[in-house]
Design an enzyme around this catalytic site. Structure first.
Site, mmCIF file in Angstrom:
data_model
loop_
_atom_site.group_PDB
_atom_site.id
_atom_site.type_symbol
_atom_site.label_atom_id
_atom_site.label_comp_id
_atom_site.label_asym_id
_atom_site.label_seq_id
_atom_site.Cartn_x
_atom_site.Cartn_y
_atom_site.Cartn_z
ATOM 1 N N ARG A 3 0.871 -1.171 0.000
ATOM 2 C CA ARG A 3 0.000 0.000 0.000
ATOM 3 C C ARG A 3 0.911 1.225 0.000
ATOM 4 N NH1 ARG A 3 2.478 1.637 3.788
ATOM 5 N NH2 ARG A 3 0.967 3.299 4.034
ATOM 6 N N GLY A 4 0.297 2.420 0.003
ATOM 7 C CA GLY A 4 1.097 3.638 -0.160
ATOM 8 C C GLY A 4 1.151 3.942 -1.651
ATOM 9 N N ALA A 5 0.904 5.218 -1.999
ATOM 10 C CA ALA A 5 0.706 5.565 -3.409
ATOM 11 C C ALA A 5 1.844 5.089 -4.327
ATOM 12 C CB ALA A 5 0.485 7.070 -3.524
ATOM 13 N N ASP A 46 -1.603 10.905 -1.573
ATOM 14 C CA ASP A 46 -1.992 9.895 -2.565
ATOM 15 C C ASP A 46 -2.322 10.532 -3.906
ATOM 16 O OD1 ASP A 46 -2.610 8.566 0.178
ATOM 17 O OD2 ASP A 46 -2.411 6.971 -1.311
HETATM 18 O O1 MRU Z 1 -4.331 3.352 2.440
HETATM 19 P P1 MRU Z 1 -2.838 3.457 2.330
HETATM 20 O O2 MRU Z 1 -2.105 2.804 3.455
HETATM 21 O O3 MRU Z 1 -2.343 3.037 0.969
HETATM 22 O O4 MRU Z 1 -2.576 5.014 2.457
HETATM 23 C C1 MRU Z 1 -1.276 5.513 2.395
HETATM 24 C C2 MRU Z 1 -1.214 6.965 2.586
HETATM 25 O O5 MRU Z 1 -2.207 7.640 2.770
HETATM 26 C C3 MRU Z 1 0.131 7.619 2.430
HETATM 27 O O6 MRU Z 1 0.240 8.728 3.263
HETATM 28 C C4 MRU Z 1 0.253 8.043 0.970
HETATM 29 O O7 MRU Z 1 0.172 6.938 0.119
HETATM 30 C C5 MRU Z 1 1.463 8.783 0.657
HETATM 31 S S1 MRU Z 1 2.904 7.925 1.105
HETATM 32 C C6 MRU Z 1 3.989 7.652 0.100
#
Ligand code: MRU
Length: 363
Positions: free
Chosen positions: A53-55, A244
């Site tokens: 996960r994470g963008a 994201d």
């Molecule tokens: O739902 P997730 O865990 O994928 O959400 C992740 C986030 O909101 C991060 O802050 C976002 O992806 C930016 S991080 C590189």
């Protein structure tokens, strides 16, 4: 970044088997599990179920998943179907579409028998670039932290607050919001990080705290509602979060609860920084509230909580009755006016159309 002193990326190709590997983030922090991604469906499932996960990592995984699928069937129809399948996994992070578009473009000029190899090259490039870009975010953010530290009494640590996990586990390496923290820690800047637990999935408590602990960065986990109180008492020098999807005008969509932190920061005169690679900018959008699709996730994430039992087993327990309905929006939008600066791989800018356009023009 490091786990048990050993360097890892969040996604990599195993040198001996040639198979794509990920760290299963749903097992962290209690178990460190490495999983293989062997086909389109396992890559889509890994994104959907948030093993990754994470963008930026969502984009990197999708790019590799597409490359693997093209090894099975390189036709235009298979390409379109695979992209469609991967796009439906998570709607908010714009890096998903960005990475898939890049792979599509890369393979378009190739003959069918070259497509899989070309796609794999592009996926590897996306990963390597992401690691480099995140390190560059770290360098830009370091300069900001050095400035903030100069305003403090000598020897008093910089107090930072972060939400969710925008560390190396959310990217390929380094992270976005955590990259400047790692750079500052490496540079010997005394600092301490308040880590929002980040309900419902607790990416702060389970992933950010894990990362910071492994890297030796002083930190404290707090419940999501504590940040405002700490800001009122001058215990936060800056908030730093990831994104994201950021609009061309600087509105920032990030994990649910980010907006409330921005409001509290604004009310208390605390700078609110957003760290992102330019691949997280959606240049087609001007209004984040109107234009960004907000992922609505399942009720179980709110109703239940997962953790390690006294017996050492990973378990889920119910927090409240299944008869109470649940809403679970996963992201919110922080309007640009609450963002002090955007910290990007191309430098720091105002959260405005001209600020972002200036950085884009320099590429
Ligand atoms: O739902 P997730 O865990 O994928 O959400 C992740 C986030 O909101 C991060 O802050 C976002 O992806 C930016 S991080 C590189």
């Amino acid at each position: 970044m490091r786990v048990n002193g050993e360097h890892y990326r969040s996604i990599w190709i195993d040198e001996s088997s040639g198979v794509l590997q990920i760290i299963d983030q749903t097992d962290l922090p209690h178990r460190f599990t490495i999983r293989e991604i062997s086909d389109l469906e396992t890559s889509a499932e890994a994104i959907e179920s948030m093993r990754v996960r994470g963008a930026p990592l969502i984009g990197a995984t999708a790019a590799h998943g597409l490359a693997i699928e093209l090894g099975r069937d390189a036709s235009d129809a298979a390409l379109d179907q695979a992209i469609e399948r991967l796009l439906e996994t998570r709607p908010t992070a714009v890096n998903l579409r960005w990475a898939l578009d890049r792979v599509r473009e890369a393979v378009q000029g190739s003959s069918l028998d070259r497509r899989a190899a070309r796609a794999r090259e592009e996926a590897i490039l996306i990963c390597d670039e992401d690691a480099r870009n995140c390190e560059a975010i770290g360098e830009s953010g370091l300069a900001i932290f050095e400035g903030l530290l100069r305003e403090k009494k000598q020897g008093v640590p910089l107090e930072l607050l972060t939400h969710c996990n925008a560390g190396w586990l959310a990217t390929v390496d380094w992270g976005t919001a955590l990259a400047p923290i790692y750079k500052a820690h490496e540079a010997g800047i005394p600092l301490h990080v308040w880590v929002d637990e980040t309900r419902p999935r607790n990416q702060g408590a389970s992933l950010t705290a894990f990362e910071l602990r492994e890297m030796g960065v002083p930190h404290t986990v707090i419940v999501d509602n504590a940040g405002g109180h700490l800001m009122q008492r001058d215990r936060v020098d800056a908030v730093i979060v990831g994104s994201d999807r950021t609009t061309a005008t600087g509105d920032v969509c990030n994990k649910i609860g980010t907006y409330l932190k921005a409001l509290a920061a604004h009310d208390n005169g605390v700078p609110f920084f957003v760290a992102l690679p330019l691949s997280s900018v959606d240049w087609t959008l001007s209004d984040g509230l109107a234009g960004i699709p907000i992922e609505e996730r399942g009720a179980a994430e709110v109703r239940e909580i997962a953790g390690l039992s006294d017996r050492g087993t990973l378990e889920r327990v119910a927090l409240f009755s299944s008869k109470s309905p649940v809403a679970n929006p996963a992201f919110d939008v922080t309007p640009a006016r609450f963002v002090t600066s955007l910290i990007t791989d191309r430098g720091v800018c105002e959260a405005t159309r001209s600020g972002l356009a200036g950085l884009r023009a320099e590429t």
